[in-house]
Design a protein around this motif. Structure first.
Motif, PDB file in Angstrom:
ATOM      1  N   ILE A  31      10.978  12.785 -18.253  1.00 18.23           N
ATOM      2  CA  ILE A  31      11.035  12.294 -16.875  1.00 18.23           C
ATOM      3  C   ILE A  31      10.218  11.021 -16.739  1.00 18.23           C
ATOM      4  CG2 ILE A  31      10.407  12.804 -14.480  1.00 18.23           C
ATOM      5  CD1 ILE A  31      10.862  15.765 -15.131  1.00 18.23           C
ATOM      6  N   SER A  32       9.019  11.027 -17.311  1.00 17.71           N
ATOM      7  CA  SER A  32       8.134   9.864 -17.243  1.00 17.71           C
ATOM      8  C   SER A  32       8.767   8.637 -17.878  1.00 17.71           C
ATOM      9  CB  SER A  32       6.804  10.190 -17.934  1.00 17.71           C
ATOM     10  OG  SER A  32       5.930   9.095 -17.881  1.00 17.71           O
ATOM     11  N   GLN A  33       9.415   8.824 -19.024  1.00 18.25           N
ATOM     12  CA  GLN A  33      10.076   7.710 -19.709  1.00 18.25           C
ATOM     13  C   GLN A  33      11.198   7.131 -18.860  1.00 18.25           C
ATOM     14  OE1 GLN A  33      11.343   9.328 -23.460  1.00 18.25           O
ATOM     15  NE2 GLN A  33       9.241   9.678 -24.184  1.00 18.25           N
ATOM     16  N   GLN A  34      11.892   8.000 -18.141  1.00 18.53           N
ATOM     17  CA  GLN A  34      13.040   7.541 -17.360  1.00 18.53           C
ATOM     18  C   GLN A  34      12.617   6.770 -16.114  1.00 18.53           C
ATOM     19  OE1 GLN A  34      16.240  10.029 -17.711  1.00 18.53           O
ATOM     20  NE2 GLN A  34      17.543   9.038 -16.202  1.00 18.53           N
ATOM     21  N   ILE A  35      11.553   7.215 -15.438  1.00 15.39           N
ATOM     22  CA  ILE A  35      11.150   6.517 -14.219  1.00 15.39           C
ATOM     23  C   ILE A  35      10.172   5.391 -14.514  1.00 15.39           C
ATOM     24  CG2 ILE A  35      11.575   8.546 -12.789  1.00 15.39           C
ATOM     25  CD1 ILE A  35       8.630   9.052 -12.679  1.00 15.39           C
ATOM     26  N   ASN A  36       9.365   5.542 -15.561  1.00 16.76           N
ATOM     27  CA  ASN A  36       8.467   4.487 -16.044  1.00 16.76           C
ATOM     28  C   ASN A  36       7.569   3.925 -14.944  1.00 16.76           C
ATOM     29  OD1 ASN A  36       7.399   2.849 -18.084  1.00 16.76           O
ATOM     30  ND2 ASN A  36       8.784   1.153 -17.599  1.00 16.76           N
ATOM     31  N   LYS A  37       7.063   4.820 -14.079  1.00 15.94           N
ATOM     32  CA  LYS A  37       6.147   4.406 -13.021  1.00 15.94           C
ATOM     33  C   LYS A  37       5.150   5.524 -12.762  1.00 15.94           C
ATOM     34  CE  LYS A  37       9.059   1.178 -10.390  1.00 15.94           C
ATOM     35  NZ  LYS A  37       9.617   0.842  -9.053  1.00 15.94           N
ATOM     36  N   SER A  38       4.002   5.149 -12.239  1.00 17.03           N
ATOM     37  CA  SER A  38       3.044   6.170 -11.835  1.00 17.03           C
ATOM     38  C   SER A  38       3.514   6.808 -10.530  1.00 17.03           C
ATOM     39  CB  SER A  38       1.653   5.566 -11.658  1.00 17.03           C
ATOM     40  OG  SER A  38       1.672   4.584 -10.624  1.00 17.03           O
ATOM     41  N   ILE A  39       3.114   8.039 -10.304  1.00 18.54           N
ATOM     42  CA  ILE A  39       3.569   8.798  -9.134  1.00 18.54           C
ATOM     43  C   ILE A  39       2.353   9.263  -8.339  1.00 18.54           C
ATOM     44  CG2 ILE A  39       4.761  10.873  -8.360  1.00 18.54           C
ATOM     45  CD1 ILE A  39       6.634   8.722  -9.389  1.00 18.54           C
ATOM     46  N   ASP A  40       2.366   8.961  -7.037  1.00 17.82           N
ATOM     47  CA  ASP A  40       1.269   9.378  -6.161  1.00 17.82           C
ATOM     48  C   ASP A  40       1.517  10.728  -5.503  1.00 17.82           C
ATOM     49  OD1 ASP A  40      -0.300   6.985  -6.448  1.00 17.82           O
ATOM     50  OD2 ASP A  40       1.123   5.964  -5.137  1.00 17.82           O
ATOM     51  N   ASN A  53       0.806  -1.210   0.000  1.00 24.22           N
ATOM     52  CA  ASN A  53       0.000   0.000   0.000  1.00 24.22           C
ATOM     53  C   ASN A  53       0.846   1.270   0.000  1.00 24.22           C
ATOM     54  OD1 ASN A  53      -2.405  -1.470   0.117  1.00 24.22           O
ATOM     55  ND2 ASN A  53      -2.300  -1.630   2.344  1.00 24.22           N
ATOM     56  N   GLN A  54       2.141   1.136  -0.275  1.00 21.73           N
ATOM     57  CA  GLN A  54       3.009   2.299  -0.266  1.00 21.73           C
ATOM     58  C   GLN A  54       2.617   3.296  -1.354  1.00 21.73           C
ATOM     59  OE1 GLN A  54       6.975   0.529  -0.562  1.00 21.73           O
ATOM     60  NE2 GLN A  54       7.480   1.511   1.377  1.00 21.73           N
ATOM     61  N   TYR A  55       2.708   4.563  -1.017  1.00 20.13           N
ATOM     62  CA  TYR A  55       2.532   5.608  -2.009  1.00 20.13           C
ATOM     63  C   TYR A  55       3.865   5.876  -2.688  1.00 20.13           C
ATOM     64  CZ  TYR A  55      -2.016   6.586   0.104  1.00 20.13           C
ATOM     65  OH  TYR A  55      -3.299   6.495   0.572  1.00 20.13           O
ATOM     66  N   SER A  56       3.850   6.002  -4.000  1.00 20.31           N
ATOM     67  CA  SER A  56       5.079   6.280  -4.754  1.00 20.31           C
ATOM     68  C   SER A  56       5.345   7.780  -4.761  1.00 20.31           C
ATOM     69  CB  SER A  56       4.949   5.759  -6.184  1.00 20.31           C
ATOM     70  OG  SER A  56       3.843   6.363  -6.842  1.00 20.31           O
ATOM     71  N   LEU A  57       6.626   8.149  -4.696  1.00 21.14           N
ATOM     72  CA  LEU A  57       6.995   9.552  -4.519  1.00 21.14           C
ATOM     73  C   LEU A  57       8.123   9.948  -5.464  1.00 21.14           C
ATOM     74  CD1 LEU A  57       7.292  11.520  -1.249  1.00 21.14           C
ATOM     75  CD2 LEU A  57       9.313  11.399  -2.713  1.00 21.14           C
ATOM     76  N   LEU A  58       8.008  11.150  -6.017  1.00 27.54           N
ATOM     77  CA  LEU A  58       9.044  11.740  -6.861  1.00 27.54           C
ATOM     78  C   LEU A  58       9.540  13.009  -6.192  1.00 27.54           C
ATOM     79  CD1 LEU A  58      10.624  11.946  -9.559  1.00 27.54           C
ATOM     80  CD2 LEU A  58       8.636  13.157 -10.502  1.00 27.54           C
ATOM     81  N   ASP A  59      10.868  13.130  -6.044  1.00 25.00           N
ATOM     82  CA  ASP A  59      11.489  14.270  -5.371  1.00 25.00           C
ATOM     83  C   ASP A  59      12.151  15.159  -6.419  1.00 25.00           C
ATOM     84  OD1 ASP A  59      12.758  16.010  -3.670  1.00 25.00           O
ATOM     85  OD2 ASP A  59      13.848  14.486  -2.534  1.00 25.00           O
ATOM     86  N   LEU A  60      11.638  16.384  -6.590  1.00 24.89           N
ATOM     87  CA  LEU A  60      12.199  17.333  -7.553  1.00 24.89           C
ATOM     88  C   LEU A  60      13.110  18.327  -6.850  1.00 24.89           C
ATOM     89  CD1 LEU A  60       8.964  18.134  -9.617  1.00 24.89           C
ATOM     90  CD2 LEU A  60      10.659  16.337 -10.023  1.00 24.89           C
ATOM     91  N   PHE A  61      14.164  18.762  -7.550  1.00 26.33           N
ATOM     92  CA  PHE A  61      15.196  19.593  -6.928  1.00 26.33           C
ATOM     93  C   PHE A  61      15.666  18.888  -5.649  1.00 26.33           C
ATOM     94  CE2 PHE A  61      12.054  22.381  -8.976  1.00 26.33           C
ATOM     95  CZ  PHE A  61      12.840  23.019  -9.919  1.00 26.33           C
ATOM     96  N   SER A  62      15.960  17.627  -5.777  1.00 28.82           N
ATOM     97  CA  SER A  62      16.102  16.735  -4.616  1.00 28.82           C
ATOM     98  C   SER A  62      17.317  17.019  -3.759  1.00 28.82           C
ATOM     99  CB  SER A  62      16.162  15.280  -5.091  1.00 28.82           C
ATOM    100  OG  SER A  62      17.331  15.067  -5.875  1.00 28.82           O
TER     101      SER A  62
END
Length: 282
Positions: free
Chosen positions: A66-75, A5-14
């Motif tokens: 960015i989407s092509q590189q991570i290839n996952k949905s982001i919550d 049930n983990q939420y997926s996360l993308l960190d920008l300017f990380s």
């Protein structure tokens, strides 16, 4: 949180991944961190060994790339756009192009349509340009379908031994109620002594074990997963500087020095000795 049930996360300017590391500790799955600073990403990768550290300039990179590189949905999308243009330590120019880098943050949000967003920055962003920047951020996020709350938070209220302030913007769907949590340490803050008095006055070689057992609950917490000391190197002062510092009492500053020594540094804070019984200054 159950892993399924983990939420997926993308960190920008990380940067090195401090913001997303907190989310990871809370059970989120950090998919990737994006920054254009190679050295910071190396640290991000160390902090997030199962995530991608992506070297990319968000000012020009397309969201589809960015989407092509991570290839996952982001919550969830989080980030701290560069804040030099907002900071009270800078020129505070509302026309500084760095002030507009948050637009890149918004562009990625628009593409991924996450369930929630979190953006952090220096507190001055709230009042900069008579509040126009703050209102623009709220308007833009509202147009993307989010209701937004913002608040200036003090890190020491939440158990960090430092009086560091940051404004946090949280965007959630318009049918969802969000309230900022109240800090558990508003009346009983972690002090510099509680954070560091288990460390010796002299330098240590990287990888040496702690010389003594933890002396506070905070030290016990910080040692979880780590039984060795790194980056504990004292500054090599001249004997004259050491003698001058010794005249400043715990919690004192240049005003505690004899008159003829008060002006020996161009920046007065150089002679400040943080109180061991309070959190560190920002």
């Amino acid at each position: 949180m159950n892993k399924t049930n983990q939420y997926s996360l993308l960190d920008l300017f990380s940067g090195c991944g401090g913001l997303s590391y907190g989310f990871q500790q809370a059970g989120f799955e950090v998919i990737a961190g994006i920054d254009n600073w190679k050295d910071a990403l190396a640290t991000f990768q160390k902090n997030h060994p199962t995530s991608q550290g992506i070297l990319m300039d968000l000012a020009v990179a397309s969201s589809s790339k960015i989407s092509q590189q991570i290839n996952k949905s982001i919550d969830v999308i989080v980030g701290g756009p560069p804040c030099q243009g907002f900071s009270i330590s800078g020129k505070r120019n509302p026309d500084d192009p760095r002030n507009l880098l948050y637009k890149s943050f918004l562009r990625v949000i628009d593409y991924f349509q996450p369930k929630a967003i979190v953006m952090e920055n220096v507190p001055n962003m709230v009042s900069m340009a008579q509040g126009r920047i703050r209102e623009q951020i709220l308007t833009d996020l509202g147009r993307l379908g989010y209701q937004v709350q913002y608040k200036i938070l003090l890190a020491s209220d939440y158990g960090v031994p430092q009086n560091r302030r940051r404004v946090i913007f949280v965007g959630v769907p318009k049918n969802y109620e969000f309230n900022f949590p109240i800090g558990d340490f508003t009346e009983n803050k972690i002090t510099c002594s509680q954070a560091m008095n288990d460390l010796p006055e002299e330098s240590m070689t990287d990888g040496e074990p702690y010389p003594i057992n933890p002396l506070s609950s905070y030290q016990k917490l910080m040692r979880i997963g780590s039984d060795q000391v790194y980056n504990h190197q004292i500054t090599k002062h001249s004997q004259k500087t050491i003698n001058t510092i010794a005249m400043v009492p715990d919690g004192g500053n240049y005003k505690d020095l004899p008159k003829h020594l008060q002006g020996t540094r161009k920046v007065n804070i150089a002679w400040t000795r943080y109180s061991s019984q309070k959190p560190s200054a920002a």
